[in-house]
Design an enzyme around this catalytic site. Structure first.
Site, PDB file in Angstrom:
ATOM      1  N   ASP A 304      51.058  44.886  30.091  1.00  0.00           N
ATOM      2  CA  ASP A 304      49.713  44.672  30.606  1.00  0.00           C
ATOM      3  C   ASP A 304      48.706  45.465  29.771  1.00  0.00           C
ATOM      4  O   ASP A 304      48.940  46.623  29.419  1.00  0.00           O
ATOM      5  CB  ASP A 304      49.664  45.115  32.074  1.00  0.00           C
ATOM      6  CG  ASP A 304      48.392  44.691  32.757  1.00  0.00           C
ATOM      7  OD1 ASP A 304      48.036  43.504  32.675  1.00  0.00           O
ATOM      8  OD2 ASP A 304      47.745  45.553  33.384  1.00  0.00           O
ATOM      9  N   GLU A 351      50.024  40.891  26.930  1.00  0.00           N
ATOM     10  CA  GLU A 351      48.886  40.482  27.764  1.00  0.00           C
ATOM     11  C   GLU A 351      47.641  40.812  26.954  1.00  0.00           C
ATOM     12  O   GLU A 351      47.181  41.953  26.943  1.00  0.00           O
ATOM     13  CB  GLU A 351      48.908  41.223  29.100  1.00  0.00           C
ATOM     14  CG  GLU A 351      47.871  40.711  30.110  1.00  0.00           C
ATOM     15  CD  GLU A 351      46.501  41.347  29.921  1.00  0.00           C
ATOM     16  OE1 GLU A 351      45.605  40.666  29.365  1.00  0.00           O
ATOM     17  OE2 GLU A 351      46.323  42.498  30.319  1.00  0.00           O
ATOM     18  N   ASP A 405      45.093  37.907  38.782  1.00  0.00           N
ATOM     19  CA  ASP A 405      43.731  38.433  38.843  1.00  0.00           C
ATOM     20  C   ASP A 405      42.682  37.333  39.006  1.00  0.00           C
ATOM     21  O   ASP A 405      41.507  37.629  39.227  1.00  0.00           O
ATOM     22  CB  ASP A 405      43.406  39.235  37.577  1.00  0.00           C
ATOM     23  CG  ASP A 405      44.061  40.610  37.575  1.00  0.00           C
ATOM     24  OD1 ASP A 405      44.314  41.152  38.664  1.00  0.00           O
ATOM     25  OD2 ASP A 405      44.310  41.140  36.480  1.00  0.00           O
TER      26      ASP A 405
END
Length: 515
Positions: A304, A351, A405
């Protein structure tokens, strides 16, 4: 079947995104027990090759799995309670009367209190009547996990003793890990520490059972690894030299992202930042251990905020927003060279959402890491939007309808209708997806993701079910009310799975059995 030396990321395939807590079940939150095993079977039925999850470590502030107090410890709230009954450490009657809980949302406090009480009872029964084989198995796990387990178990026990206060505010001798103080705490908290170790051993057992079931059904697991650590974590407390801290352990600077078109003040996450020079001098050992642990659990792992390995936004701790931050170079090639040499990089996903500088692109592509492409970000009708359309997605990427998200795709599409600019985007989406935007919109949108050149296409379960904003998992920048959505029992009908399987086969993403 794929070659033994081939990463599963190299095959054209499809999968679903669902965090285990979102599974149905009677104990307030989903777990990695029977419902997870059943979900694996449903994935296989729908010709899906991947199950992507959020981090399965212990969640932290706001119940976020990304603000975790540990880089290594599995979330004990995911333990299979039925397995504890099968072992004789709980009675079936112990599970018969759960407190009032919600089938649609995780009520985190109530679910945790319910489950923790049962886990305490199971641990007491284990202590009173475990077999020599059980004790040997737990001892073997302790040895394997020794580099993080004992520090985490002590940290979690101390956190309870001090009513959840940050370790920075603990008595100075414990805060600073003076040996005599730690020895005294270990003796005083021996029962709590043993409970934490028991829970982590059982997590390892349950996880391995789930992973074996996934392999049996041809399903690979895709995990998620937050790049930064929460300041109030066992890892920062136990490894202060690796983080940019002041003398009392509080952070000198914190992580975030700069102001952009979405936020005039940026985002001040508050995570600790690394001392990459110290990590480099130690051969990045802590990071290698962390990645190795994740790769042992999952078939592939998403880093991430991968952009932070190229450069990251450093905010002085006394700045209330991200405005006063600055970019600082990350470890870049030196770090990933070490990872490739020690662990390999063929099972790592970048990511890379956000501002993609040439340096980030070079870092990602130089190590052959697949990046992410999100349909909801691909239909800007303004000048310069065309290169981001789905037909331009590169093969070495993962296509998503949306992520945890984002709003659900149905919710996102409906919200576009609230502005003139949004209605222009809606029109472009309808034309591109060949849909009227009505009740079947989500299937048309899934079809767009599946027909891209991206080697892997991932769809959140909420989008397969065609759910609206009420099923959104997270709203970035908000501290409460997130991560709680749950899928109702029976939502994934045979008809829905059959339609998903047809879409998967139509775009040559179904598992191959060609030797």
């Amino acid at each position: 079947m794929h070659r033994p030396d081939q990463s599963p990321l190299e095959r054209r395939s499809a999968g679903l995104l669902l965090h285990p807590t979102s599974l149905p079940g009677p104990h307030g939150a989903g777990d990695i027990g029977a419902k997870a095993h059943a979900f694996v079977q449903r994935l296989a039925q729908a010709k899906q090759s991947w199950w992507q999850m959020l981090p399965v470590v212990v969640p932290g502030r706001g119940n976020s799995p990304y603000a975790t107090p540990t880089a290594f410890a599995g979330n004990p709230q995911l333990l299979d309670l039925d397995a504890l009954v099968a072992r004789g450490w709980l009675a079936q009657s112990d599970l018969a009367h759960p407190p009032p809980l919600d089938d649609d949302r995780v009520l985190f406090d109530a679910a945790e209190a319910h489950r923790t009480g049962l886990l305490r009872r199971a641990h007491a029964a284990f202590v009173a009547g475990s077999t020599a084989d059980d004790r040997a198995a737990m001892s073997a796990f302790e040895t394997t996990a020794a580099h993080w387990l004992l520090d985490y178990a002590l940290f979690a026990s101390l956190a309870r003793r001090f009513d959840g206060a940050s370790w920075i505010h603990w008595p100075s001798d414990i805060r600073d890990r003076e040996p005599a103080a730690l020895d005294r705490a270990r003796a005083e908290l021996a029962e709590d520490i043993a409970f934490e170790i028991f829970c982590q051993w059982r997590f390892d057992v349950d996880w391995n059972a789930l992973r074996d079931a996934a392999r049996t059904h041809g399903v690979s697991l895709l995990g998620d690894l937050p790049i930064f650590m929460d300041v109030n974590s066992a890892d920062v407390w136990a490894n202060r030299r690796l983080f940019d801290l002041l003398a009392d352990g509080s952070p000198r600077v914190v992580a975030g992202v700069p102001p952009d078109a979405f936020s005039a003040t940026g985002q001040r996450w508050g995570n600790a930042l690394y001392r990459w020079d110290v990590l480099a001098s130690e051969g990045y050992r802590w990071w290698l251990d962390r990645l190795a642990s994740s790769l042992a659990r999952f078939d592939a792992v998403r880093i991430d905020h991968f952009i932070g390995l190229s450069r990251y936004w450093e905010i002085p701790v006394d700045e209330p927003t991200a405005i006063g931050g600055r970019f600082v170079p990350g470890p870049g090639d030196a770090f990933l060279d070490t990872v490739r040499r020690e662990l390999g990089t063929s099972r790592i996903v970048a990511e890379d959402l956000g501002i993609l500088t040439p340096e980030v692109v070079a870092l990602r592509d130089g190590f052959g890491l697949p990046g992410m492409r999100v349909l909801q970000f691909s239909f800007d009708p303004g000048p310069g939007g065309e290169p981001f359309r789905p037909h331009h997605y590169p093969e070495n990427s993962i296509a998503y309808t949306g992520t945890h998200d984002n709003d659900t795709s149905v919710g996102w599409y409906r919200a576009l209708g609230e502005t003139d600019a949004g209605r222009a985007e809606q029109a472009l989406v309808r034309e591109y997806a060949q849909t009227d935007g009505g009740g079947g919109f989500h299937w048309a949108f899934i079809d767009v993701a599946h027909r891209t050149a991206s080697r892997l296409a991932i769809v959140p379960v909420q989008d397969v079910l065609g759910l609206g904003t009420e099923a959104r998992m997270n709203r970035p920048g908000t501290a409460e009310g997130n991560w709680a959505w749950r899928m109702r029992e029976g939502s994934l009908t045979d008809g829905t799975l059959e339609r998903l399987a047809e879409a998967t086969e139509r775009h040559t993403r179904a598992p191959r059995r060609d030797g």
